[in-house]
Enzyme design. Structure first.
Site, PDB file in Angstrom:
ATOM      1  N   ASN A  79      -4.937   2.169  -1.758  1.00 39.72           N
ATOM      2  CA  ASN A  79      -5.535   0.836  -1.851  1.00 39.72           C
ATOM      3  C   ASN A  79      -6.312   0.637  -3.147  1.00 39.72           C
ATOM      4  OD1 ASN A  79      -7.851   2.343  -1.282  1.00 39.72           O
ATOM      5  ND2 ASN A  79      -8.801   0.624  -0.232  1.00 39.72           N
ATOM      6  N   GLY A  94     -15.839  -5.182  11.479  1.00 41.29           N
ATOM      7  CA  GLY A  94     -15.054  -4.631  10.378  1.00 41.29           C
ATOM      8  C   GLY A  94     -15.597  -4.896   8.989  1.00 41.29           C
ATOM      9  N   LYS A 107       4.569   6.132  18.700  1.00 41.24           N
ATOM     10  CA  LYS A 107       3.999   6.027  17.345  1.00 41.24           C
ATOM     11  C   LYS A 107       2.691   6.811  17.241  1.00 41.24           C
ATOM     12  CE  LYS A 107       4.231   2.078  14.951  1.00 41.24           C
ATOM     13  NZ  LYS A 107       4.208   0.583  14.810  1.00 41.24           N
ATOM     14  N   ASP A 115      -9.894   3.394   2.205  1.00 41.61           N
ATOM     15  CA  ASP A 115     -10.031   2.703   3.500  1.00 41.61           C
ATOM     16  C   ASP A 115     -10.697   3.597   4.557  1.00 41.61           C
ATOM     17  OD1 ASP A 115      -8.971   0.215   2.820  1.00 41.61           O
ATOM     18  OD2 ASP A 115      -6.910   0.860   3.183  1.00 41.61           O
ATOM     19  N   VAL A 127       3.585   4.345  22.598  1.00 36.86           N
ATOM     20  CA  VAL A 127       2.946   5.677  22.628  1.00 36.86           C
ATOM     21  C   VAL A 127       3.623   6.630  21.636  1.00 36.86           C
ATOM     22  CG1 VAL A 127       2.305   7.624  24.114  1.00 36.86           C
ATOM     23  CG2 VAL A 127       2.230   5.308  25.010  1.00 36.86           C
ATOM     24  N   GLY A 159      -4.555   1.845  18.481  1.00 39.52           N
ATOM     25  CA  GLY A 159      -3.610   1.452  17.433  1.00 39.52           C
ATOM     26  C   GLY A 159      -3.061   2.681  16.744  1.00 39.52           C
ATOM     27  N   LYS A 197       0.808  -1.232   0.000  1.00 36.95           N
ATOM     28  CA  LYS A 197       0.000   0.000   0.000  1.00 36.95           C
ATOM     29  C   LYS A 197       0.839   1.279   0.000  1.00 36.95           C
ATOM     30  CE  LYS A 197      -4.265  -1.647   2.093  1.00 36.95           C
ATOM     31  NZ  LYS A 197      -5.278  -1.398   3.120  1.00 36.95           N
ATOM     32  N   ASN A 238      -1.947   3.592  22.000  1.00 37.37           N
ATOM     33  CA  ASN A 238      -1.133   2.564  21.342  1.00 37.37           C
ATOM     34  C   ASN A 238      -0.145   1.957  22.328  1.00 37.37           C
ATOM     35  OD1 ASN A 238      -0.569   1.177  18.908  1.00 37.37           O
ATOM     36  ND2 ASN A 238       1.349   2.309  18.695  1.00 37.37           N
TER      37      ASN A 238
HETATM   38  P1  ATR Z   1      -2.054  -2.127  10.007  1.00 37.46           P
HETATM   39  O1  ATR Z   1      -1.491  -1.608   8.718  1.00 37.46           O
HETATM   40  O2  ATR Z   1      -3.021  -3.279   9.843  1.00 37.46           O
HETATM   41  O3  ATR Z   1      -2.617  -1.027  10.858  1.00 37.46           O
HETATM   42  P2  ATR Z   1       0.471  -2.141  11.405  1.00 37.46           P
HETATM   43  O4  ATR Z   1       0.814  -0.898  10.681  1.00 37.46           O
HETATM   44  O5  ATR Z   1       1.475  -3.219  11.498  1.00 37.46           O
HETATM   45  O6  ATR Z   1      -0.817  -2.804  10.791  1.00 37.46           O
HETATM   46  O7  ATR Z   1      -0.016  -1.721  12.888  1.00 37.46           O
HETATM   47  C1  ATR Z   1      -0.359  -2.659  13.843  1.00 37.46           C
HETATM   48  C2  ATR Z   1      -0.941  -1.980  15.091  1.00 37.46           C
HETATM   49  O8  ATR Z   1      -1.317  -3.011  16.013  1.00 37.46           O
HETATM   50  C3  ATR Z   1       0.033  -1.086  15.835  1.00 37.46           C
HETATM   51  O9  ATR Z   1      -0.697  -0.069  16.496  1.00 37.46           O
HETATM   52  C4  ATR Z   1       0.643  -2.062  16.876  1.00 37.46           C
HETATM   53  O10 ATR Z   1       1.168  -1.453  18.042  1.00 37.46           O
HETATM   54  P3  ATR Z   1       2.709  -0.961  18.069  1.00 37.46           P
HETATM   55  O11 ATR Z   1       2.746   0.323  17.303  1.00 37.46           O
HETATM   56  O12 ATR Z   1       3.030  -0.789  19.495  1.00 37.46           O
HETATM   57  O13 ATR Z   1       3.525  -2.053  17.405  1.00 37.46           O
HETATM   58  C5  ATR Z   1      -0.595  -2.845  17.233  1.00 37.46           C
HETATM   59  N1  ATR Z   1      -0.277  -4.172  17.780  1.00 37.46           N
HETATM   60  C6  ATR Z   1       0.040  -5.276  17.079  1.00 37.46           C
HETATM   61  N2  ATR Z   1       0.261  -6.320  17.918  1.00 37.46           N
HETATM   62  C7  ATR Z   1       0.068  -5.842  19.188  1.00 37.46           C
HETATM   63  C8  ATR Z   1       0.107  -6.418  20.492  1.00 37.46           C
HETATM   64  N3  ATR Z   1       0.398  -7.711  20.667  1.00 37.46           N
HETATM   65  N4  ATR Z   1      -0.163  -5.627  21.555  1.00 37.46           N
HETATM   66  C9  ATR Z   1      -0.471  -4.313  21.399  1.00 37.46           C
HETATM   67  N5  ATR Z   1      -0.526  -3.709  20.179  1.00 37.46           N
HETATM   68  C10 ATR Z   1      -0.273  -4.460  19.091  1.00 37.46           C
END
Ligand code: ATR
Length: 282
Positions: free
Chosen positions: A87, A241, A155, A102, A153, A126, A66, A150
């Protein structure tokens, strides 16, 4: 001549998009076919050149392409540029133009549950790619607050800094958000936590949930995540979703054909497929 449409991703085997779009092409009597192509990162450039050469009418892009597709396109719409992800691609007179449906897909789906997000207090859980598309899109629609919670934090802080629109936002830890959950009217879960096969997981404790809140989870496999099940038990409204997936597809179809498709039909078609499969993605 039959028109060609596609979805590029890796993996792509379980994508629901071909079923959804091929059904629409046949329903609206459009002579077109939509095909999934598994494309590795290192082959993306060649694949795009090939699709352009053969005159593809349009295509979707999914994980992991993407963002990396952006420099390979002739033009990219402003919102998609801000989100940093495409997308949907439309062949506009020989030029490949990228869009992001999206966030708008999520917003369209949301309007079936609440008429507008103007003046609402929103929490996004997230800070990844999906959160970014939803955050930036909602920010244009005048909510009172959009906070981001998140695990990392930093990010969430970065995302707030990058947002192109002025909106009151704070970056929170998951624990902080959980403690102040009653402040929010709309809670949007965008992480992969709770997705099959890890459906016993949940990103946040919701003991403090406002019973009148709407809780959305962008996961649709399972259709009801643990988070949504608990939210429902607490009397809150919930949205899975599926709507976001359906509406991002409907918006893409509209860009390709000019037809605003029957979303109820799309939903029933996808639900029928979901009944028979466990692992699905776009
Ligand atoms: P997408 O494109 O689907 O949003 P991504 O960019 O990989 O996927 O983002 C994944 C999100 O899920 C992030 O907010 C991630 O938190 P971090 O920024 O701390 O990595 C969150 N995430 C994934 N696995 C996690 C877990 N086990 N516990 C808490 N947060 C999680």
């Amino acid at each position: 001549m039959k028109k060609l449409f596609a979805v590029l991703g890796d993996p792509i085997g379980h994508s629901m998009s071909p079923i959804m779009h091929n059904d629409l092409f046949s329903y609206y009597e459009i002579d077109a076919a939509y095909h999934p192509f598994q494309v590795k990162n290192e082959d993306l450039k060649t694949a795009i050149q090939g699709l352009k050469t053969i005159g593809i009418s349009g295509f979707n892009v999914t994980v992991p392409h993407k963002s990396s597709i952006i420099p390979l396109l002739d033009d990219v719409d402003n919102l998609a540029k801000q989100i940093g992800a495409v997308n949907t691609v439309v062949n506009e007179d020989g030029k490949l133009v990228g869009y992001n449906t999206d966030g708008l897909g999520f917003l369209r789906g949301l309007t079936a549950y609440i008429p507008s997000i103007v003046d609402r207090k929103v929490l996004i859980i997230g800070a990844g790619g999906a959160a970014r598309a939803i955050y930036f899109t909602l920010a244009y629609n005048k909510p009172r607050v959009i906070d981001l919670a998140n695990r990392t934090v930093g990010k969430a802080e970065e995302l707030i800094k990058a947002c192109p629109v002025m909106v009151e936002s704070r970056a929170l830890s998951l624990e902080d958000a959980s403690n102040h959950l009653k402040d929010y009217d709309v809670i949007i879960q965008t992480t992969t936590i709770g997705m099959s096969p890890n459906s016993s997981e949940q990103p946040i404790v919701i003991a403090n949930l406002n019973h009148q809140a709407l809780v959305c989870d962008i996961i649709y496999n399972p259709l009801e995540t643990k988070l949504l099940k608990e939210a429902k038990q607490k009397g809150a409204s919930t949205q899975n979703g599926l709507d976001m997936f359906i509406y991002q597809g409907a918006l893409a179809f509209e860009k390709w054909t000019g037809i605003s498709p029957d979303v109820q039909r799309m939903k029933e078609n996808v639900l029928k497929q979901l009944g028979g499969t466990q692992n699905v993605n776009r």
